[in-house]
Each structure stands twice: as structure tokens, then as C-alpha cells.
Design a protein around this motif. Structure first.
Motif, PDB file in Angstrom:
ATOM      1  N   ARG A  71      -5.505   3.848   1.321  1.00 48.89           N
ATOM      2  CA  ARG A  71      -4.632   5.030   1.276  1.00 48.89           C
ATOM      3  C   ARG A  71      -5.397   6.295   1.661  1.00 48.89           C
ATOM      4  O   ARG A  71      -4.876   7.139   2.402  1.00 48.89           O
ATOM      5  N   ARG A  72      -6.617   6.436   1.184  1.00 50.84           N
ATOM      6  CA  ARG A  72      -7.381   7.634   1.559  1.00 50.84           C
ATOM      7  C   ARG A  72      -7.680   7.636   3.055  1.00 50.84           C
ATOM      8  O   ARG A  72      -7.634   8.687   3.703  1.00 50.84           O
ATOM      9  N   PHE A  73      -7.996   6.482   3.622  1.00 44.45           N
ATOM     10  CA  PHE A  73      -8.214   6.390   5.067  1.00 44.45           C
ATOM     11  C   PHE A  73      -6.937   6.807   5.789  1.00 44.45           C
ATOM     12  O   PHE A  73      -6.969   7.616   6.737  1.00 44.45           O
ATOM     13  N   HIS A  74      -5.815   6.280   5.349  1.00 37.84           N
ATOM     14  CA  HIS A  74      -4.513   6.549   5.967  1.00 37.84           C
ATOM     15  C   HIS A  74      -4.170   8.037   5.931  1.00 37.84           C
ATOM     16  O   HIS A  74      -3.697   8.608   6.919  1.00 37.84           O
ATOM     17  N   TYR A  75      -4.387   8.680   4.799  1.00 36.77           N
ATOM     18  CA  TYR A  75      -4.023  10.084   4.632  1.00 36.77           C
ATOM     19  C   TYR A  75      -5.047  11.057   5.208  1.00 36.77           C
ATOM     20  O   TYR A  75      -4.688  12.124   5.701  1.00 36.77           O
ATOM     21  N   GLU A  76      -6.315  10.702   5.157  1.00 40.01           N
ATOM     22  CA  GLU A  76      -7.365  11.678   5.443  1.00 40.01           C
ATOM     23  C   GLU A  76      -8.171  11.422   6.711  1.00 40.01           C
ATOM     24  O   GLU A  76      -8.878  12.309   7.178  1.00 40.01           O
ATOM     25  N   VAL A 115       0.881  -1.166   0.000  1.00 47.77           N
ATOM     26  CA  VAL A 115       0.000   0.000   0.000  1.00 47.77           C
ATOM     27  C   VAL A 115       0.920   1.218   0.000  1.00 47.77           C
ATOM     28  O   VAL A 115       1.453   1.601   1.046  1.00 47.77           O
ATOM     29  N   PRO A 116       1.193   1.811  -1.164  1.00 43.38           N
ATOM     30  CA  PRO A 116       2.163   2.905  -1.273  1.00 43.38           C
ATOM     31  C   PRO A 116       1.909   4.029  -0.269  1.00 43.38           C
ATOM     32  O   PRO A 116       0.770   4.450  -0.058  1.00 43.38           O
ATOM     33  N   GLY A 117       2.984   4.471   0.356  1.00 47.16           N
ATOM     34  CA  GLY A 117       2.894   5.581   1.289  1.00 47.16           C
ATOM     35  C   GLY A 117       2.573   5.201   2.718  1.00 47.16           C
ATOM     36  O   GLY A 117       2.548   6.061   3.598  1.00 47.16           O
ATOM     37  N   THR A 118       2.319   3.911   2.965  1.00 49.85           N
ATOM     38  CA  THR A 118       1.925   3.499   4.315  1.00 49.85           C
ATOM     39  C   THR A 118       2.996   2.686   5.034  1.00 49.85           C
ATOM     40  O   THR A 118       3.001   2.624   6.260  1.00 49.85           O
ATOM     41  N   GLY A 119       3.839   1.982   4.285  1.00 48.78           N
ATOM     42  CA  GLY A 119       4.850   1.133   4.906  1.00 48.78           C
ATOM     43  C   GLY A 119       4.353  -0.257   5.254  1.00 48.78           C
ATOM     44  O   GLY A 119       5.044  -0.998   5.963  1.00 48.78           O
ATOM     45  N   PHE A 120       3.163  -0.634   4.781  1.00 47.81           N
ATOM     46  CA  PHE A 120       2.693  -1.992   5.035  1.00 47.81           C
ATOM     47  C   PHE A 120       2.042  -2.574   3.785  1.00 47.81           C
ATOM     48  O   PHE A 120       1.858  -1.899   2.774  1.00 47.81           O
ATOM     49  N   GLU A 121       1.694  -3.866   3.872  1.00 44.06           N
ATOM     50  CA  GLU A 121       1.094  -4.581   2.750  1.00 44.06           C
ATOM     51  C   GLU A 121      -0.221  -5.214   3.197  1.00 44.06           C
ATOM     52  O   GLU A 121      -0.471  -5.366   4.397  1.00 44.06           O
ATOM     53  N   THR A 148      -3.598   7.912  10.538  1.00 38.96           N
ATOM     54  CA  THR A 148      -2.443   7.128  10.101  1.00 38.96           C
ATOM     55  C   THR A 148      -2.597   5.670  10.523  1.00 38.96           C
ATOM     56  O   THR A 148      -2.848   5.375  11.688  1.00 38.96           O
ATOM     57  N   LEU A 149      -2.449   4.775   9.550  1.00 39.33           N
ATOM     58  CA  LEU A 149      -2.565   3.349   9.808  1.00 39.33           C
ATOM     59  C   LEU A 149      -1.190   2.732   9.992  1.00 39.33           C
ATOM     60  O   LEU A 149      -0.210   3.195   9.422  1.00 39.33           O
ATOM     61  N   ARG A 150      -1.140   1.660  10.752  1.00 36.30           N
ATOM     62  CA  ARG A 150       0.114   0.964  11.026  1.00 36.30           C
ATOM     63  C   ARG A 150       0.016  -0.499  10.589  1.00 36.30           C
ATOM     64  O   ARG A 150      -1.098  -1.014  10.412  1.00 36.30           O
ATOM     65  N   PRO A 151       1.151  -1.163  10.421  1.00 29.53           N
ATOM     66  CA  PRO A 151       1.133  -2.571  10.029  1.00 29.53           C
ATOM     67  C   PRO A 151       0.232  -3.390  10.950  1.00 29.53           C
ATOM     68  O   PRO A 151       0.258  -3.224  12.171  1.00 29.53           O
ATOM     69  N   GLY A 152      -0.578  -4.241  10.364  1.00 29.41           N
ATOM     70  CA  GLY A 152      -1.469  -5.094  11.139  1.00 29.41           C
ATOM     71  C   GLY A 152      -2.846  -4.516  11.368  1.00 29.41           C
ATOM     72  O   GLY A 152      -3.746  -5.217  11.855  1.00 29.41           O
ATOM     73  N   GLU A 153      -3.053  -3.237  11.021  1.00 28.45           N
ATOM     74  CA  GLU A 153      -4.348  -2.608  11.271  1.00 28.45           C
ATOM     75  C   GLU A 153      -5.326  -2.762  10.103  1.00 28.45           C
ATOM     76  O   GLU A 153      -6.491  -2.383  10.230  1.00 28.45           O
ATOM     77  N   VAL A 154      -4.859  -3.301   8.994  1.00 24.21           N
ATOM     78  CA  VAL A 154      -5.750  -3.567   7.860  1.00 24.21           C
ATOM     79  C   VAL A 154      -5.655  -5.048   7.518  1.00 24.21           C
ATOM     80  O   VAL A 154      -4.577  -5.553   7.218  1.00 24.21           O
ATOM     81  N   ILE A 155      -6.778  -5.736   7.571  1.00 24.28           N
ATOM     82  CA  ILE A 155      -6.827  -7.162   7.278  1.00 24.28           C
ATOM     83  C   ILE A 155      -7.597  -7.384   5.982  1.00 24.28           C
ATOM     84  O   ILE A 155      -8.740  -6.942   5.846  1.00 24.28           O
ATOM     85  N   GLY A 156      -6.953  -8.086   5.043  1.00 28.39           N
ATOM     86  CA  GLY A 156      -7.618  -8.389   3.784  1.00 28.39           C
ATOM     87  C   GLY A 156      -8.065  -9.839   3.761  1.00 28.39           C
ATOM     88  O   GLY A 156      -9.079 -10.195   4.351  1.00 28.39           O
ATOM     89  N   PHE A 157      -7.304 -10.683   3.077  1.00 24.43           N
ATOM     90  CA  PHE A 157      -7.668 -12.092   2.948  1.00 24.43           C
ATOM     91  C   PHE A 157      -7.787 -12.786   4.300  1.00 24.43           C
ATOM     92  O   PHE A 157      -6.990 -12.572   5.204  1.00 24.43           O
ATOM     93  N   LYS A 158      -8.830 -13.630   4.407  1.00 23.14           N
ATOM     94  CA  LYS A 158      -8.998 -14.521   5.554  1.00 23.14           C
ATOM     95  C   LYS A 158      -9.290 -15.911   4.999  1.00 23.14           C
ATOM     96  O   LYS A 158     -10.045 -16.055   4.034  1.00 23.14           O
ATOM     97  N   SER A 159      -8.691 -16.930   5.583  1.00 25.02           N
ATOM     98  CA  SER A 159      -8.884 -18.296   5.120  1.00 25.02           C
ATOM     99  C   SER A 159     -10.364 -18.679   5.175  1.00 25.02           C
ATOM    100  O   SER A 159     -11.047 -18.378   6.165  1.00 25.02           O
TER     101      SER A 159
END
Length: 227
Positions: free
Chosen positions: A104-109, A81-87, A112-123
Motif C-alpha cells: 500500500r505504501r508503494f502504491h500510494y507513495e 490490498v485495500p485501496g488498490t483494487g487487487f489482491e 500506482t500499482l495495477r492487478p498482476g504487478e505484485v506477486i506473492g505466493f509461488k509454487s
């Protein structure tokens, strides 16, 4: 800084229940100019053998093919996720472009989000019903601990205005859990199937913004705040 109001919300509890279906295996990988190296056939074979009991071809409630794991030869990959430092782990291609834009819009506006605060895929064996959209890499949860399921009004008016603006930009392709009958304000998902032409259209629009200085995520916007 998290307010006492948000601290209260973190202590609240709730469960969102929406109908869905059972789960399965990944669709073929999608070509992408910035796609990471595809795993070896041996690794893919091992992943398939490990999930041999899963029925191939099942779809998440929003119509996208379910994967059994990220980075295993299917459509879900770990993407920056460009500009955030996490994936995050999301379906590559148009979905990646759209959901990364939301983050990214959430992060900027909003905050600020940190690694581990956004979860995408779940088994798929760890989720059920509507949450299966995570198993196709088409849903994300942003700070689920701050905005627990079942609780409304976790965002301040100016923050909610940003979310509404993001949804408007996405032209109905993205749905927000805050609008569900059983709210889940941390949740954002692709709300249409892959056959919906708006998915390609919105992704192309965002790609265009990303290539223009002063456009896209992070740009200061004039937003209408409603009380």
C-alpha cells in the motif's frame, strides 16, 4: 509515467542466487478475523493427494512453513490490498498485515500499482533457494519487470527514501532485495522467523495505524532524500 531510464532497466537481466532448502507442504491454517472461508475437507484432501510426494513440514529459508498452493487449507490465502483494487497471495495473520502495508505504501507513495504487478505466493516446485520464501507466502515481488534482478538504482532518490522509511517502520522484520549482494529491487520479504517477537509487534503497530484516520499507508510524510 515510466522514464527512458526505467525502460533501459527493464531490458537488463540478472539472477539473484542465495542458499536455501528443498520444499514442502502447508502448515495448519491460522485463525484470522477476516480469513476467507476455509476450503472443504474434500478439497484439502485432493490438494494433499496431489502433492503426496512432497515432504511435510519443510520451511523456507526465513523459517516459515512452505505451502504447496494458495487457498488450499494452509497458511497462504488470497487477500485484498485495500485501496488498490487487487489482491495478493500471502501468509495470513501478522505477515499479511505487514506485507500488505508495504504494498500500500508503494502504491500510494511511489507509483500506482495495477492487478498482476505484485506477486506473492509461488509454487515450491517453480522456485529455488531464496525464492522459496515466496512458497511460504512471506515474500512479494513488486513490478519485477521494472526492477530486474542484478540491477541497482532502479528507483529515484525520493522513491528510495520511501522504501527506507518503510523498512524503518518494519523494524528489521522486512528485508528489501535492493540490499542483497545480488540485488533484486522488486523483492521484499519477511526476514525473520515466526518466533521473532518483532513480527507480532510490527503487525500490531500497523493494525493500530489502520484504525486511526490520518495514520498508516497513504499519509503524507516528510522524508529525508539522500543523493
Amino acid at each position: 509515467m515510466v522514464s527512458s531510464r526505467r525502460a533501459f532497466l527493464r531490458s537488463a537481466a540478472g539472477i539473484a542466487i542465495v542458499s536455501g532448502t528443498g520444499a514442502i507442504f502447508a502448515q495448519p491454517s491460522i485463525a484470522s478475523s477476516d480469513n476467507p472461508a476455509i476450503p472443504s475437507e474434500d478439497r484439502v484432501s485432493k490438494a494433499r493427494r496431489a502433492h503426496a510426494e512432497i515432504v511435510p513440514g519443510a520451511k523456507s529459508p526465513n523459517g516459515w512453513l512452505i505451502n504447496t498452493a494458495a487457498n488450499a487449507g494452509g497458511s497462504v490465502w488470497t487477500r485484498p490490498v485495500p485501496g488498490t483494487g487487487f489482491e495478493i497471495d500471502v501468509a495470513i495473520g501478522h505477515v499479511e498485515v505487514i506485507l500488505v502495508h508495504v504494498v500500500r505504501r508503494f502504491h500510494y507513495e511511489i507509483d500506482t500499482l495495477r492487478p498482476g504487478e505484485v506477486i506473492g505466493f509461488k509454487s515450491p516446485d517453480k522456485v529455488k533457494r531464496r525464492e522459496l520464501n515466496h512458497a511460504s507466502g512471506t515474500a512479494i515481488d513488486i513490478r519485477a519487470g521494472h526492477y530486474p534482478p542484478g540491477v541497482r538504482n532502479g528507483f529515484y532518490p525520493h522513491e528510495a527514501a520511501v522504501i527506507r522509511d518503510i523498512l524503518a517502520e518494519c523494524e528489521g522484520v522486512v528485508q528489501w532485495g535492493g540490499d542483497f549482494s545480488a540485488p533484486d529491487e522488486a523483492h521484499f520479504e519477511i526476514g525473520v522467523p515466526p518466533t521473532d517477537e518483532r513480527v507480532r509487534k510490527v503487525a500490531q503497530k500497523i493494525r493500530g495505524w489502520n484504525n486511526i484516520p490520518g495514520a498508516g499507508a497513504g499519509v503524507i510524510r516528510e522524508l529525508k532524500v539522500t543523493n
